[in-house]
Write an enzyme that holds these catalytic residues in place. Structure first.
Site, PDB file in Angstrom:
ATOM      1  N   CYS A   1      23.576  46.510 -17.581  1.00 26.42           N
ATOM      2  CA  CYS A   1      23.582  45.540 -18.802  1.00 26.42           C
ATOM      3  C   CYS A   1      23.875  44.016 -18.068  1.00 26.42           C
ATOM      4  CB  CYS A   1      24.772  46.035 -19.839  1.00 26.42           C
ATOM      5  SG  CYS A   1      24.386  47.764 -20.226  1.00 26.42           S
TER       6      CYS A   1
ATOM      7  N   GLY B   1      19.785  47.131 -30.750  1.00 26.44           N
ATOM      8  CA  GLY B   1      19.092  47.692 -31.710  1.00 26.44           C
ATOM      9  C   GLY B   1      19.527  48.992 -32.365  1.00 26.44           C
TER      10      GLY B   1
ATOM     11  N   GLU C   1      29.452  48.516 -26.542  1.00 29.99           N
ATOM     12  CA  GLU C   1      28.860  47.581 -25.232  1.00 29.99           C
ATOM     13  C   GLU C   1      27.327  47.642 -25.291  1.00 29.99           C
ATOM     14  OE1 GLU C   1      26.914  46.357 -22.159  1.00 29.99           O
ATOM     15  OE2 GLU C   1      28.063  47.993 -21.080  1.00 29.99           O
TER      16      GLU C   1
END
Length: 543
Positions: free
Chosen positions: A327, A268, A293
């Site tokens: 991540c 976002g 990333e």
């Protein structure tokens, strides 16, 4: 003036120390932890080589021990961002003109300092401010950071050696210039090494940098700047400021000399930054480079031929190391019905043996999540699953923030392959599992591919080579880092360049030569030795 071609030291991956009982490295890091806990630090900003403090102080708390302050940092303002940009641009001409081998030497020295005298201090800072156990800190803040510095030097020399062909009468040359302006590095809390690399990679190639770290990583960010300074990085090349995102963005993205964004963070935020840059595109001297990333909803898919113990181990490690705050962490898994009883038995047994607590107790596998905001978000999803008829919590589910932000490793069994926690990124120690019928293997691969907006990491387990091939083809766009019979975390610089596509980022592969190309603006030079003296070409002559 040097006139030789130089070969940089061959890069090899930094060994990960074991910190076994009685080891010298364990004693050293315990002493570093004791020193850090015994002294509160006043953490400054770093602008033009100077340590800048302000009257506005913000406490730095450990996520696992909210009662103990590690110190304070000096909060900055828009004026400090402006000063950082001015310092960077003032340093640019001399830094970009420095011979490449001199820039390389600074970061090679930083790697050796880090692997030696800075090792315990960097590990201790990461353990305390980011709540990482010693093994997770070691592979991140020491081993991977050393690898980034050393391998990027090697990649830089490879780039500079690439030259065009020349023919008779002329000489073609390719010059690799840094970007014209400054680079903005916006870095996350979860990997100290990423924070360092997002600054160092552009700087190594002659760029100058303004760096804004996550508030939760400021304590270890100071150690990075101390490391750079001791390695000989000149003043103004990397400038570190502590401001909120909107304050930084309001100055940086309106500046004519803004030349690039090096980002790791949420999807976002990245989309919003990209849109802001696009809105201001006519105001920049050059088109800025945008490298990011972002998020992930990373998967593990087991084929009926897979080994149940291997799958369960991959889930435990892939989903719950560093509390799932990677991540790349496994957050959704697809297990065949025939394999599920054995996978479940081993998974629950492993989770039952895991200890949770502060990283200063080396027997704890799980530590705290990073902030109260993260804790509250995760608890909301867990509470919703407890009340939902389409979900069953089969492990964990308890949350407690009375002392620190502790959330048990939680496993949700979903009856719907598109259940909320199978689709949305949670970024915490929550794994959702869907059990499918064995005969639905092929259709399950399609479900895996179209469930998530992300495409960062994924893993497939199978003993059947045809099944691995089928999965690799079906999921070729679902993950930028794809693992066969291994967990979807733990990419190593120089071995598995890291990055994903779709909503997971620009896939510019940190830890490879591909990322470095993004911070260069090549110039082609053609020199003709005997220039033409007549405009006429032969075809103009009469028959």
């Amino acid at each position: 003036m040097s006139n030789a071609y130089f070969d940089a030291p061959i890069a090899v991956n930094e060994p990960v120390l074991s910190y076994a009982p009685g080891s010298a490295e364990k004693a050293e890091v315990k002493a570093a932890l004791e020193r850090a806990l015994g002294k509160k630090r006043d953490v400054p900003m770093f602008i033009n080589g100077e340590r800048i403090t302000t009257s506005e102080k913000v406490d730095i708390h450990q996520p696992h021990d909210l009662s103990h302050s590690l110190g304070q940092y000096s909060a900055g303002t828009a004026k400090h961002v402006e000063q950082a940009i001015e310092a960077a641009l003032a340093a640019r001409e001399q830094w970009s003109a420095m011979p490449w081998q001199e820039r390389a030497a600074i970061f090679l020295k930083a790697a050796d300092l880090l692997s030696g005298p800075y090792r315990a201090r960097m590990n201790a800072a990461t353990m305390l401010c980011q709540s990482k156990n010693i093994y997770q800190a070691e592979i991140d803040s020491v081993a991977e950071m050393c690898d980034f510095f050393r391998f990027n030097v090697q990649y830089m020399t490879e780039i500079y050696s690439q030259q065009p062909e020349s023919v008779d009468g002329l000489w073609n040359r390719l010059e690799y210039r840094p970007l014209e302006g400054f680079v903005f590095a916006l870095t996350p809390f979860n990997f100290t090494s990423i924070a360092a690399n997002l600054c160092a990679a552009p700087a190594m190639l002659g760029n100058v940098v303004v760096w804004k770290p996550s508030e939760a990583q400021i304590y270890s960010a100071e150690v990075i700047m101390d490391l750079f300074e001791e390695a000989g990085l000149p003043a103004g090349v990397i400038n570190l400021v502590y401001v909120d995102g909107p304050t930084a963005g309001d100055v940086i993205f309106k500046h004519r000399e803004f030349a690039g964004l090096h980002f790791t963070g949420s999807t976002g935020v990245f989309r919003k930054l990209w849109q802001t840059i696009g809105d201001n595109i006519a105001d920049y001297k050059s088109y800025p480079r945008i490298v990011g990333e972002t998020g992930g909803k990373d998967f593990v898919v087991a084929h009926p031929s897979a080994d149940a113990i291997e799958v369960a181990t991959a889930l435990t490690r892939g989903a719950f190391e560093y509390q799932g705050q990677k991540c790349s962490a496994a957050s959704r898994a697809y297990i065949p019905q025939s394999l599920w009883p054995a996978v479940k038995k081993r998974l629950l047994s492993d989770l039952d043996s895991i200890k949770m607590g502060p990283p200063t107790d080396f027997t704890n596998f799980i530590n705290a999540v990073i902030t109260e905001q993260s804790f509250d978000k995760l608890k909301k999803y867990i509470d919703a699953a407890k009340a939902d008829k389409d979900a069953e919590i089969i492990a964990g589910g308890n949350c407690d923030k009375s002392k620190g932000y502790f959330i048990e490793p939680t496993v949700i069994l979903a009856s719907d392959a598109k259940y909320t926690t199978m689709c949305e990124e949670l970024f915490g120690p929550v794994l959702t599992i869907y059990v499918y019928e064995d005969q639905d293997w092929a259709s399950m691969l399609q479900t895996v591919d179209d469930t998530s907006i992300y495409a960062l990491t994924g893993a497939v387990f199978s003993k059947d080579r045809y099944a691995l091939l089928e999965a690799s083809e079906a999921l070729k766009n679902a993950a930028g880092n794809f693992y066969l019979n291994d967990k979807p975390t733990g990419a190593v610089v120089g071995q598995q360049p890291f990055g994903g596509a779709r909503a997971s980022g620009t896939n510019d592969k940190a830890g490879s030569v591909l990322n470095l190309y993004r911070w260069l603006s090549p110039r082609t030079i053609k020199e003709t030795f005997v220039p033409a003296k007549d405009y006429r070409y032969p075809f103009l002559g009469e028959e």
